[in-house]
Enzyme design. Structure first.
Site, PDB file in Angstrom:
ATOM      1  N   ASP A  11       0.867  -1.180   0.000  1.00 50.10           N
ATOM      2  CA  ASP A  11       0.000   0.000   0.000  1.00 50.10           C
ATOM      3  C   ASP A  11       0.900   1.226   0.000  1.00 50.10           C
ATOM      4  OD1 ASP A  11      -2.378  -1.464   0.143  1.00 50.10           O
ATOM      5  OD2 ASP A  11      -2.293  -1.573   2.321  1.00 50.10           O
ATOM      6  N   ASP A 130     -13.910  -3.589  -2.260  1.00 55.83           N
ATOM      7  CA  ASP A 130     -13.805  -3.377  -0.816  1.00 55.83           C
ATOM      8  C   ASP A 130     -15.201  -3.562  -0.241  1.00 55.83           C
ATOM      9  OD1 ASP A 130     -11.128  -2.750  -1.127  1.00 55.83           O
ATOM     10  OD2 ASP A 130     -11.481  -0.587  -1.186  1.00 55.83           O
TER      11      ASP A 130
END
Length: 251
Positions: A11, A130
């Site tokens: 990330d 998500d």
């Protein structure tokens, strides 16, 4: 039987690897180029690189960083964050990415999945979802998990598959960063209900969690970040553990 895949996730925020809990409280986890190189050497099957604030900041993924990461790895490499057009994908693939991951842009404009798979082939189009459980139902969220949508996760996954997605990257917002285990039920439903691979993400804390997501969750691949970044679990040890548990791995 196809081998199961272990995928470290980088990330990225402001050119550094970060990690948080439930997508917030971010802390620095190191240089992404160095981490990518280490993972490739340790036997990771693939890498995923997500510029986690690209959509939020309305900013494009850092192509030069993709170029530098691609130069030090010899395993498949997926890049996501702020991708919204054929030109974006073309630039990333030219910079060295093997696949791209789209999330918010696909929710905004589902026909983008059709366009990208036609242009580049479904094998390099990953749709990231998500998901968060809201009143007993799995709901799609966007913008790094900040914004709920009106889409239910399971029908949305089936829709993007029908539009040409080659893979689903499913991240549970409820388990992300908690190290309490993957979201097994929704992972299993998608893995059993789709003809394309499902990558499970969010919640890895122990080697047993990986075994569970492959056996109970039926996932094709498992993605994790902090446990690899901070060397709480080493990839070669994990893969040998899974192999000994009867799960087919590439050692």
């Amino acid at each position: 039987m196809l081998t199961k895949r272990i995928i470290p996730c980088l990330d990225i925020k402001d050119g550094r690897t970060v990690k948080g809990t439930n997508f917030v409280n971010l802390r620095d986890a190191g240089d992404p180029v160095e981490l990518a190189q280490r993972y490739a050497q340790e036997g990771a099957d693939e890498l995923v690189f997500l510029d986690i604030t690209a959509t939020v900041d309305n900013r494009k993924t850092l192509v030069d960083l993709v170029t530098r990461v691609a130069a030090v790895v010899d395993i498949p490499f997926t890049v996501g964050g702020g991708i919204g057009s054929i030109a974006d994908v073309s630039a990333l693939l030219q910079a060295g990415a093997d696949k791209v991951s789209i999330n918010s842009a696909a929710v905004r404009n589902p026909t983008l999945v059709d366009e990208l798979s036609r242009e580049f082939g479904s094998q390099c189009i990953v749709v990231a979802i998500d998901t968060r459980n809201v009143d007993g139902e799995e709901i799609v969220h966007t913008h790094g998990g900040r914004k709920p949508t009106d889409k239910s996760t399971i029908p949305w996954a089936k829709e993007v598959e029908s539009r040409g997605a080659g893979e689903i990257l499913l991240t549970s917002m409820d388990t992300d960063g908690t190290k309490a285990g993957f979201a097994l039920e929704v992972t299993r439903i998608l893995s059993e209900g789709l003809p394309i691979p499902v990558i499970a993400s969010g919640g890895a804390g122990t080697m047993e969690h990986f075994k569970d997501v492959f056996t109970v969750g039926k996932a094709d691949a498992a993605l994790a970040a902090s446990i690899f970044h901070f060397q709480e679990i080493e990839i070669p040890v994990l893969k040998h553990y899974l192999q000994s548990a009867g799960i087919t791995m590439r050692l």
